[in-house]
Design a protein around this motif. Structure first.
Motif, PDB file in Angstrom:
ATOM      1  N   ASP A 146      -9.974   1.193  -1.529  1.00  0.00           N
ATOM      2  CA  ASP A 146      -9.335   2.241  -0.728  1.00  0.00           C
ATOM      3  C   ASP A 146      -8.845   1.677   0.602  1.00  0.00           C
ATOM      4  O   ASP A 146      -7.741   1.990   1.060  1.00  0.00           O
ATOM      5  CB  ASP A 146     -10.300   3.399  -0.467  1.00  0.00           C
ATOM      6  N   GLU A 147      -9.666   0.853   1.222  1.00  0.00           N
ATOM      7  CA  GLU A 147      -9.292   0.246   2.502  1.00  0.00           C
ATOM      8  C   GLU A 147      -8.076  -0.654   2.340  1.00  0.00           C
ATOM      9  O   GLU A 147      -7.141  -0.612   3.143  1.00  0.00           O
ATOM     10  CB  GLU A 147     -10.485  -0.558   3.031  1.00  0.00           C
ATOM     11  N   SER A 180      -4.392   0.772   2.172  1.00  0.00           N
ATOM     12  CA  SER A 180      -3.705   1.284   3.356  1.00  0.00           C
ATOM     13  C   SER A 180      -2.557   0.382   3.808  1.00  0.00           C
ATOM     14  O   SER A 180      -1.822   0.740   4.719  1.00  0.00           O
ATOM     15  CB  SER A 180      -4.694   1.481   4.502  1.00  0.00           C
ATOM     16  N   GLY A 181      -2.395  -0.768   3.180  1.00  0.00           N
ATOM     17  CA  GLY A 181      -1.305  -1.662   3.548  1.00  0.00           C
ATOM     18  C   GLY A 181      -1.081  -2.705   2.482  1.00  0.00           C
ATOM     19  O   GLY A 181      -1.812  -2.766   1.499  1.00  0.00           O
ATOM     20  N   THR A 195       1.456  -0.423  -0.682  1.00  0.00           N
ATOM     21  CA  THR A 195       1.063   0.981  -0.739  1.00  0.00           C
ATOM     22  C   THR A 195       2.084   1.801  -1.514  1.00  0.00           C
ATOM     23  O   THR A 195       1.750   2.802  -2.111  1.00  0.00           O
ATOM     24  CB  THR A 195       0.897   1.562   0.673  1.00  0.00           C
TER      25      THR A 195
END
Length: 146
Positions: free
Chosen positions: A67-68, A71-72, A129
């Motif tokens: 998930d982290e 983000s990019g 993403t």
């Protein structure tokens, strides 16, 4: 040369993956981490081509780390876990969170060459993403019965 970051809390599994990839001329393990905080620093330092990630780890688990990463832009992630057997809930969850593919940890020793092939396929996937959820995941080939 594709560079690999191995993230697994088991020293034995990290060593097995390194040993498998040692014999592959186009794959090189550049670093390994036993937890997510160490992995973050190694990703920033080495910018690997592909990441292998266990799901069950102390502290921040692999799903939360996926998930982290989502983000990019990031290197493709091949989940290597005993929880991600084909079509399992964990496999579907990992792929839904952006994993490029999954490989059953229990098959590393017996199917090392296949692991290297699956890792290469995962490494060639460009993750961002915008695109990660739209691209079909890399699946390990299932051997046909004899």
């Amino acid at each position: 040369m594709m560079t690999v970051l191995v993230i697994d809390d088991s020293m034995t599994v990290r060593a097995i993956i390194e040993q498998i990839l040692e014999g592959e001329p186009d794959l090189a393990v550049i670093a390994s981490a036993s937890d997510v905080p160490s992995a973050r620093a190694l990703i920033a330092r080495h910018a690997p081509s592909v990441i292998t990630l266990d799901l069950a780890m102390p502290g921040i688990d692999g799903l939360a780390f996926l998930d982290e990463l989502a983000s990019g832009p990031h290197a493709p992630v091949l989940v290597v876990s005993s929880h991600t057997r084909p079509d399992s809930a964990a496999e579907l969850d990992a792929m839904g969170r952006g994993a490029a593919g999954c490989f059953d940890k229990a098959r590393l020793v017996s199917e090392g060459r296949r692991f290297a092939r699956v890792l290469r396929k995962a490494a060639h996937r460009k993750m961002s993403t915008v695109h990660q959820r739209a691209m079909p995941p890399v699946r390990a080939e299932t051997p046909l019965p004899a």
